[in-house]
Design a protein around this motif. Sequence first.
Motif, mmCIF file in Angstrom:
data_model
loop_
_atom_site.group_PDB
_atom_site.id
_atom_site.type_symbol
_atom_site.label_atom_id
_atom_site.label_comp_id
_atom_site.label_asym_id
_atom_site.label_seq_id
_atom_site.Cartn_x
_atom_site.Cartn_y
_atom_site.Cartn_z
ATOM 1 N N PRO A 328 -21.107 19.334 11.911
ATOM 2 C CA PRO A 328 -22.306 19.017 11.108
ATOM 3 C C PRO A 328 -22.099 17.828 10.173
ATOM 4 N N ILE A 329 -20.902 17.729 9.588
ATOM 5 C CA ILE A 329 -20.630 16.611 8.674
ATOM 6 C C ILE A 329 -20.620 15.290 9.434
ATOM 7 N N LEU A 330 -19.964 15.276 10.593
ATOM 8 C CA LEU A 330 -19.907 14.043 11.382
ATOM 9 C C LEU A 330 -21.298 13.620 11.845
ATOM 10 N N MET A 331 -22.122 14.580 12.224
ATOM 11 C CA MET A 331 -23.481 14.239 12.652
ATOM 12 C C MET A 331 -24.306 13.705 11.481
ATOM 13 N N ASP A 332 -24.093 14.252 10.289
ATOM 14 C CA ASP A 332 -24.790 13.728 9.104
ATOM 15 C C ASP A 332 -24.350 12.293 8.811
ATOM 16 N N ILE A 333 -23.050 12.046 8.942
ATOM 17 C CA ILE A 333 -22.544 10.684 8.726
ATOM 18 C C ILE A 333 -23.165 9.727 9.740
ATOM 19 N N LEU A 334 -23.203 10.142 11.003
ATOM 20 C CA LEU A 334 -23.752 9.272 12.048
ATOM 21 C C LEU A 334 -25.248 9.038 11.858
ATOM 22 N N SER A 335 -25.947 10.038 11.384
ATOM 23 C CA SER A 335 -27.378 9.862 11.114
ATOM 24 C C SER A 335 -27.593 8.784 10.054
ATOM 25 N N SER A 336 -26.778 8.829 9.019
ATOM 26 C CA SER A 336 -26.879 7.823 7.963
ATOM 27 C C SER A 336 -26.452 6.447 8.465
ATOM 28 N N VAL A 337 -25.389 6.412 9.281
ATOM 29 C CA VAL A 337 -24.932 5.145 9.866
ATOM 30 C C VAL A 337 -26.035 4.540 10.730
ATOM 31 N N HIS A 338 -26.672 5.381 11.531
ATOM 32 C CA HIS A 338 -27.755 4.917 12.396
ATOM 33 C C HIS A 338 -28.886 4.299 11.571
ATOM 34 N N ASP A 339 -29.285 4.992 10.521
ATOM 35 C CA ASP A 339 -30.376 4.485 9.681
ATOM 36 C C ASP A 339 -29.996 3.165 9.019
ATOM 37 N N ARG A 340 -28.751 3.064 8.568
ATOM 38 C CA ARG A 340 -28.304 1.842 7.903
ATOM 39 C C ARG A 340 -28.288 0.660 8.870
ATOM 40 N N VAL A 341 -27.781 0.891 10.081
ATOM 41 C CA VAL A 341 -27.730 -0.188 11.073
ATOM 42 C C VAL A 341 -29.140 -0.618 11.469
ATOM 43 N N MET A 342 -30.027 0.335 11.653
ATOM 44 C CA MET A 342 -31.411 0.008 12.007
ATOM 45 C C MET A 342 -32.090 -0.793 10.901
ATOM 46 N N GLU A 343 -31.728 -0.489 9.677
ATOM 47 C CA GLU A 343 -32.329 -1.167 8.528
ATOM 48 C C GLU A 343 -31.837 -2.604 8.383
ATOM 49 N N GLU A 344 -30.565 -2.849 8.734
ATOM 50 C CA GLU A 344 -29.960 -4.145 8.449
ATOM 51 C C GLU A 344 -29.829 -5.069 9.656
ATOM 52 N N HIS A 345 -30.000 -4.546 10.880
ATOM 53 C CA HIS A 345 -29.724 -5.366 12.061
ATOM 54 C C HIS A 345 -30.818 -5.225 13.115
ATOM 55 N N GLU A 346 -31.078 -6.307 13.811
ATOM 56 C CA GLU A 346 -31.967 -6.252 14.963
ATOM 57 C C GLU A 346 -31.226 -5.626 16.147
ATOM 58 N N ASN A 347 -31.969 -4.966 17.012
ATOM 59 C CA ASN A 347 -31.392 -4.333 18.209
ATOM 60 C C ASN A 347 -30.226 -3.412 17.844
ATOM 61 N N GLY A 348 -30.365 -2.709 16.726
ATOM 62 C CA GLY A 348 -29.263 -1.874 16.254
ATOM 63 C C GLY A 348 -29.334 -0.426 16.688
ATOM 64 N N ASP A 349 -30.364 -0.065 17.440
ATOM 65 C CA ASP A 349 -30.539 1.340 17.809
ATOM 66 C C ASP A 349 -29.423 1.806 18.744
ATOM 67 N N PHE A 350 -28.989 3.047 18.583
ATOM 68 C CA PHE A 350 -27.977 3.616 19.476
ATOM 69 C C PHE A 350 -28.117 5.132 19.488
ATOM 70 N N PHE A 351 -27.633 5.742 20.576
ATOM 71 C CA PHE A 351 -27.564 7.193 20.657
ATOM 72 C C PHE A 351 -26.298 7.664 19.944
ATOM 73 N N TYR A 352 -26.276 8.928 19.558
ATOM 74 C CA TYR A 352 -25.046 9.490 19.007
ATOM 75 C C TYR A 352 -25.026 10.998 19.225
ATOM 76 N N GLY A 353 -23.807 11.540 19.330
ATOM 77 C CA GLY A 353 -23.645 12.968 19.556
ATOM 78 C C GLY A 353 -22.277 13.272 20.132
ATOM 79 N N PRO A 354 -22.018 14.525 20.506
ATOM 80 C CA PRO A 354 -20.713 14.898 21.066
ATOM 81 C C PRO A 354 -20.491 14.269 22.442
ATOM 82 N N THR A 355 -19.255 13.950 22.739
ATOM 83 C CA THR A 355 -18.918 13.299 24.009
ATOM 84 C C THR A 355 -19.383 14.121 25.200
#
Length: 450
Positions: A328-355
Motif C-alpha cells: 500500500p505504501i509503494l502504491m501511494d508513492i507511485l500515485s503521487s509520482v504519477h501525478d507529479r510527472v503528469m503535472e510537470e512533463h508532457e507525455n508523462g503518463d504511465f501505468f504502475y502496479g505489481p510486476t
Amino acid sequence: MLKFVIIYLYLILPKVVCLFTKIKKYTIYEVTAFNARERALLYYMYIRNDNVIFLNGVSNEAGVPMDIVVDACCTKTFEEKLKDNDIEYIIIPPEKLIPNIKDIIIEQDSPFTRMPNVSNGFYTWDSLNIWMDIKIRKNPILTKIKIAKTYLSRELSILKLSTGRKHTAVFLLGGEDGKDWLSPAILLNFIEYILEQKQDVDSLTKHYDFYIVPILNPDGYDFNIKKDWSWGRNRRIYFPKKMCNRNQSAIGINLNRNWFSSRDFIRDEECDPVYSGGKSLSEEETSNLAKFLDKIALNMMVFINIQGFEKLITIPFGWTNVYCNNYPILMDILSSVHDRVMEEHENGDFFYGPTCSYFYNYTGNIADWVKRKFNTPVVFTIYMKTSGYIFPSAKDIVPLTNQFSTMLKETLMLASSVYSPLFSTQIRNSINYLVILIIPVTNLFFSWST
C-alpha cells in the motif's frame, strides 16, 4: 575542418547505415492479447522462436499492447498464427521503427573525436568509459568501485556519488538488456545533472549516497550497438558448444531473468531466447552485483532498476501473486509520482502496479530479489519509452532524464518521510550498541544453562 568532417563521416556512417539496414529487414507489430489463451500462445512464441523478439516480454494485463519485432523470414507465419487465434495486431510503419539515422549512434573510436556528450547521443562501451573516466578525474564526489570482469573481460563498475559523509544509500541500475540503450543514457545524463547542478538534483547528494550501474551488461550492450541491434543477452559461450537453429551455437544468458525466485517458469534450454541460466546468479555480472548489494543492504532505502521499451513502473513481486509487505505504501508513492510527472512533463503518463499484473509467466527480476533478500523499503522497476519511435532517439534522452529526475525526487521525498527514521545514524548506532550488549548476555545465559 572539411577534412575532419570527411574522416568522421567515413568512420561513422557505414556503421550507422549498416544498423539501419539490418533494422529495416524486420517488421514490428503492436499485438494485444485479451485473455489467458492468447497470452499463452504469445508466451510460447516468446520462449521458442528467436526470430520473434518481444521487446518487453508478454503482458499479463488484458488489452495492454506489446511491441514485437519479427524477422522477414517469419512474418507470414507469424501473422497467420495471430489470425488463426483471433489475436488483434497492427503493423507499425517502418518510419516509426527508428528516428533519424544521425540520432542513433555516435561512434567514438578515434582520438580526434571529442568527449561524448551523453545528452545527445548513444555511444559504444569504450566511449562511455572515456566519459566516465574524465568525469571521475574532474569531480571528487564521483568515484568508481570495480566489482567484477565480464565473460569478455570488460570491467564492471559502480559509480558512487557522495560528498564523503555516510548517507542513506540509493541504488540505480541500468543496461541489463543489451537492446536497451536508453537506460544507460538516462543514468549517465542524471550523473551529469548532479555534477553540473542542473534540475535541482545536485542537492540530493547532501542527503543520499548514490550507487549507479549505468550498464550491467556491457558485453551484450556493445555487441548490440556494433553488430546485432536485436541482441539482449550477455556473451557467455558454452562448453561444450550447444548448436541451435540455423546451425548457430548458443551464446549468452538473459541477465534480467538470472535473478529468478521461482523455477516454475524457468527455461533450461540454452537455445531458448529467454534462457535464464542453469541457476540463479550464475553470471559474473549478477553474482558480483548481488555481493555488493549485500554489503550496503542495511543502509539502502531505495533500489530502482531502469529499463526501456515501455511506459510503466512495477513493484515486487513478479514470480508470485502475493504482494510485497509494504504494497500500500509503494502504491501511494507511485500515485503521487504519477501525478507529479503528469503535472510537470508532457507525455508523462504511465501505468504502475505489481510486476505480476503486467508480465506473464515471470520468474522474478532483480527488484524481486532485492525485496525478498534485503526487504529494502522502496523497490521499483521503471520502464521508460521514447516518444514516437519504438527504438530510442537521442532527442528523447534529455526529456526522459528530466522525467526520471522528477520521479526520483518525488520518490525520495515521500520515502524519507516514511522510512528515514530506520536509516537515522543515531538509531543505527543504538541498534549496534544493543547487539553488542545482547550477544555477550546471550552467550552467558547459554553457558549457565549448560
